[in-house]
Enzyme design. Structure first.
Site, mmCIF file in Angstrom:
data_model
loop_
_atom_site.group_PDB
_atom_site.id
_atom_site.type_symbol
_atom_site.label_atom_id
_atom_site.label_comp_id
_atom_site.label_asym_id
_atom_site.label_seq_id
_atom_site.Cartn_x
_atom_site.Cartn_y
_atom_site.Cartn_z
ATOM 1 N N ASP A 32 -12.144 27.872 -15.086
ATOM 2 C CA ASP A 32 -11.046 28.833 -15.198
ATOM 3 C C ASP A 32 -11.324 29.843 -16.305
ATOM 4 O OD1 ASP A 32 -9.839 27.431 -13.217
ATOM 5 O OD2 ASP A 32 -8.299 26.501 -14.483
ATOM 6 N N GLU A 33 -11.917 29.377 -17.380
ATOM 7 C CA GLU A 33 -12.219 30.258 -18.519
ATOM 8 C C GLU A 33 -13.225 31.333 -18.119
ATOM 9 O OE1 GLU A 33 -13.772 29.988 -23.177
ATOM 10 O OE2 GLU A 33 -13.682 28.185 -21.923
ATOM 11 N N ASP A 36 -11.411 33.863 -15.788
ATOM 12 C CA ASP A 36 -10.484 34.713 -16.539
ATOM 13 C C ASP A 36 -11.222 35.724 -17.404
ATOM 14 O OD1 ASP A 36 -8.362 33.397 -15.412
ATOM 15 O OD2 ASP A 36 -8.048 32.037 -17.111
ATOM 16 N N SER A 81 4.783 36.260 21.830
ATOM 17 C CA SER A 81 5.116 34.859 21.594
ATOM 18 C C SER A 81 4.387 34.009 22.621
ATOM 19 C CB SER A 81 6.626 34.639 21.735
ATOM 20 O OG SER A 81 7.327 35.402 20.787
ATOM 21 N N LYS A 112 -1.770 24.490 15.502
ATOM 22 C CA LYS A 112 -0.689 25.478 15.424
ATOM 23 C C LYS A 112 0.077 25.218 14.131
ATOM 24 C CE LYS A 112 3.230 27.450 17.878
ATOM 25 N NZ LYS A 112 4.139 27.416 16.702
ATOM 26 N N ARG A 133 5.747 39.773 11.982
ATOM 27 C CA ARG A 133 5.849 39.854 13.444
ATOM 28 C C ARG A 133 7.005 40.745 13.877
ATOM 29 N NH1 ARG A 133 4.517 36.715 17.844
ATOM 30 N NH2 ARG A 133 3.830 34.938 16.611
ATOM 31 N N GLU A 167 -1.145 32.985 10.242
ATOM 32 C CA GLU A 167 0.077 32.358 9.751
ATOM 33 C C GLU A 167 0.025 32.267 8.233
ATOM 34 O OE1 GLU A 167 3.441 30.884 12.021
ATOM 35 O OE2 GLU A 167 1.634 32.012 12.458
#
Length: 651
Positions: A32-33, A36, A81, A112, A133, A167
């Site tokens: 992470d360091e 960042d 749909s 799905k 949508r 999605e």
């Protein structure tokens, strides 16, 4: 390493690889360091040279200032749909329909996911827009928010215009964290991960969306110019652009392989980090997709094979009455809390009082509850074997729990007929001004909602008390919009009586019945008795009782509206030498004119336009992409004419 103009592009690429490994693959290649540190170095460089900022820079994921509202945006290609299949018999029927035409078809099967659908438009490799949508043709523009989703690339290695659909999801674990935070902050809890994802995507402040750790999973495409011949190949290419790849996708060559894929996903559904509610089955060959085409609402080349609903049991503590916007009174069971698919269920619909009586459901009963995906939980049956005698019969109401007016009671449904009932005012107002009713331009559903919330309208007659000053003072209203709306309100006065009858939203009285009432009774229609109404050809007991009760309950308001609108009750001039006089006609497919105009023309020629094909149908008129109605009509030997053919017969 210091960021310079020479290595800026390389550092952007390095940072994007770190982000992809962390957010998409869940396999970090840097601490992470380190991430960042590089991020802030790039950000500092871009502040000095803003004209050099690349659209693919991770710094561009941070949203701008909060929006006041979302703009509408049209999809290049409609977002359809999917039709649902629920068991192996329905699956076999669906597949055999395709094999009958194209025995060489193969299929791509994928999970799905249960989230919020999103359409991404890329042009020249750059993310241009992100749109919900909506109604399938247009949705809300949420580009700012989409850019905060780490699994959506801001740039892809393809210059072709393409709509990538997928999605937006929240993991089950993250859903619990968000709801815990909302609980601690005294906020309303999300009902389930799908609601949480949809609510997070539609935040006007993209900083809030950024904190929700949303995931985007592609499942299809809209407009595209790919030279690839199969859906699976294009989907693989899309995943290679840096999108999240689902843990399971299979190219299936026959129905047995489709069933194997479904069984695999179903058995492993609990191990997926996101909620699933079934499997998507897509014809893989683009040429066959094009040939199969679409019905009015869905593609013929794809379907959703839904998972079996989840069943649990709980106890009914009490029953409350819920009055819907159309006035229908629905009994709702208040339950002992039970967890189903990550959501705590405390309420479930009892459908109607006829169902309650038929199934003998009582307060205090232990009952079986069923829930599938985001469908409202339903009570299937009571477990009578565990009754102890303390259970109480559920009493059918006689008066509205909101306005206390007398209810219309039928075999299956109970309805509040009072137009001034607070529970049904909004829906009454929306229907009153709609296309098949008063047809007032400028007063769509959202405008009605705005006027109601601003207390400018409460009852139907308030629409005719609107003034330029009141409308112009509203947010988002300009002089032209206010004046055009008032002109439309004024223009509806003197309308045909049938439109006014239909506008009132009387149960069982639709457009056809309204026209019959105008022709039979004229302006005296609201003074007629049950006996006079039921004597009309085509009118049954429920229709007659509904109209008679409605006229009695709303007598004063009806007279007020008649005085304002002064509708006319002219007879239709129907040509007696028309080829279509007295004929039953069904319309199907997409035509060059809107369906209502064609229907009005045919009715003026004495035809009766029906919505379904039967042995009594005389003609079927079809346009492009005609579906199962055309096939059924041909099987029944009904005369079928194209739009050009039937118009040639009209004088």
């Amino acid at each position: 390493m210091k960021i310079t103009q020479d290595n800026y592009g390389q550092m952007i690429e390095k940072l994007n690889k770190m982000a992809y490994a962390y957010y998409v693959l869940d396999d970090p290649i840097a601490t992470d360091e380190e991430y960042d540190s590089l991020y802030h170095q790039i950000k500092d460089f871009e502040s000095l040279y803003p004209h050099l900022i690349l659209p693919s820079s991770p710094t561009q994921r941070v949203g701008d200032t909060p929006l006041e509202e979302f703009e509408k945006n049209e999809h290049l290609q409609r977002m359809w749909s999917l039709d649902d299949v629920f068991n192996s018999e329905e699956l076999l029927e669906w597949v055999e329909r395709i094999y009958k035409l194209y025995p060489q078809a193969t299929f791509t099967c994928s999970p799905k996911f249960d989230g919020a659908s999103l359409n991404l438009l890329y042009e020249n490799g750059i993310l241009k827009s992100a749109t919900t949508r909506g109604d399938g043709r247009a949705g809300e523009l949420v580009t700012q928010n989409a850019k905060t989703i780490k699994s959506i690339p801001l740039q892809i290695p393809s210059q072709d215009q393409i709509e990538i659909r997928g999605e937006v999801l929240i993991t089950k674990e993250n859903f619990k964290v968000i709801n815990q935070e909302r609980l601690e902050n005294g906020e309303n809890l999300f009902a389930n991960p799908r609601n949480a994802a949809a609510g997070s995507l539609r935040q006007l402040n993209s900083a809030i969306t950024s904190k929700r750790n949303l995931i985007f999973v592609p499942w299809g495409v809209g407009e595209h110019h790919s030279k690839l011949s199969s859906f699976s190949a294009l989907l693989s290419e899309i995943f290679s652009f840096g999108f999240f790849t689902p843990p399971f996708i299979k190219h299936c060559k026959n129905i047995d392989e489709i069933k194997e894929a479904y069984t695999h996903i179903l058995e492993n559904r609990d191990s997926y980090p996101m909620m699933l509610d079934g499997m998507v089955i897509m014809v893989d060959e683009f040429s066959l997709q094009k040939a199969l085409g679409f019905t009015i609402k869905s593609p013929r080349f794809a379907c959703a094979y839904k998972f079996p609903a989840v069943e649990k049991s709980s106890k009914i503590l009490s029953v409350t009455l819920q009055v819907g916007r159309s006035g229908v009174v629905t009994p709702v069971a208040e339950l002992e809390g039970v967890e189903i698919e990550g959501a705590t269920i405390t309420r479930a619909t009892l459908h109607n009082f006829s169902e309650i009586e038929k199934k003998d459901i009582r307060i205090g009963d232990e009952v079986i509850i069923i829930r599938s995906g985001d469908v409202i939980p339903k009570i299937i049956k009571p477990i009578k074997e565990v009754r102890n005698g303390s259970e109480r019969v559920i009493i059918k109401p006689t008066h509205c729990p909101i306005c206390q007016s007398e209810l219309l009671i039928e075999e299956k449904f109970i309805k509040c007929q009072n137009l001034t009932c607070e529970a049904r005012k909004i829906e009454s107002l929306r229907h009153f001004v709609s296309k098949k009713a008063l047809n007032i331009d400028g007063l769509g559903g959202k405008i009605i909602q705005q006027l109601y919330e601003q207390k400018l309208i409460s009852n139907l007659e308030d629409i005719f008390s609107l003034t330029f000053e009141k409308l112009f003072a509203l947010e988002g209203w300009k002089e032209k919009k206010a004046q055009n709306t008032l002109d439309s309100v004024e223009a509806c006065k003197g309308l045909e009586l049938w439109r006014f009858i239909n506008a009132l939203g009387i149960e069982h009285i639709g457009e056809g019945a309204s026209k019959k009432l105008q022709e039979s009774f004229g302006l005296e229609v609201f003074e007629k008795t049950y006996e006079e109404i039921i004597a009309l050809d085509g009118f049954g007991g429920e229709m007659a009782k509904s109209l008679a009760d409605f006229s009695r309950v709303n007598a004063q308001q009806i007279q007020t509206l008649l005085h304002i609108l002064r509708p006319t009750a002219t007879q239709k001039n129907i040509s007696t030498d028309s080829l279509f006089l007295g004929k039953s006609i069904v319309l199907t497919g997409t035509m060059s004119e809107d369906r209502e105009s064609i229907k009005a023309l045919l009715e003026s020629l004495g035809a009766k336009v029906s919505s379904s094909v039967s042995k009594k149908t005389d003609f079927l008129f079809y346009g492009e992409n005609a579906g199962s109605k055309l096939q059924k009509a041909q099987e029944l030997g009904i005369k079928c004419l194209s739009e050009e053919e039937f118009k040639a017969l009209i004088p």
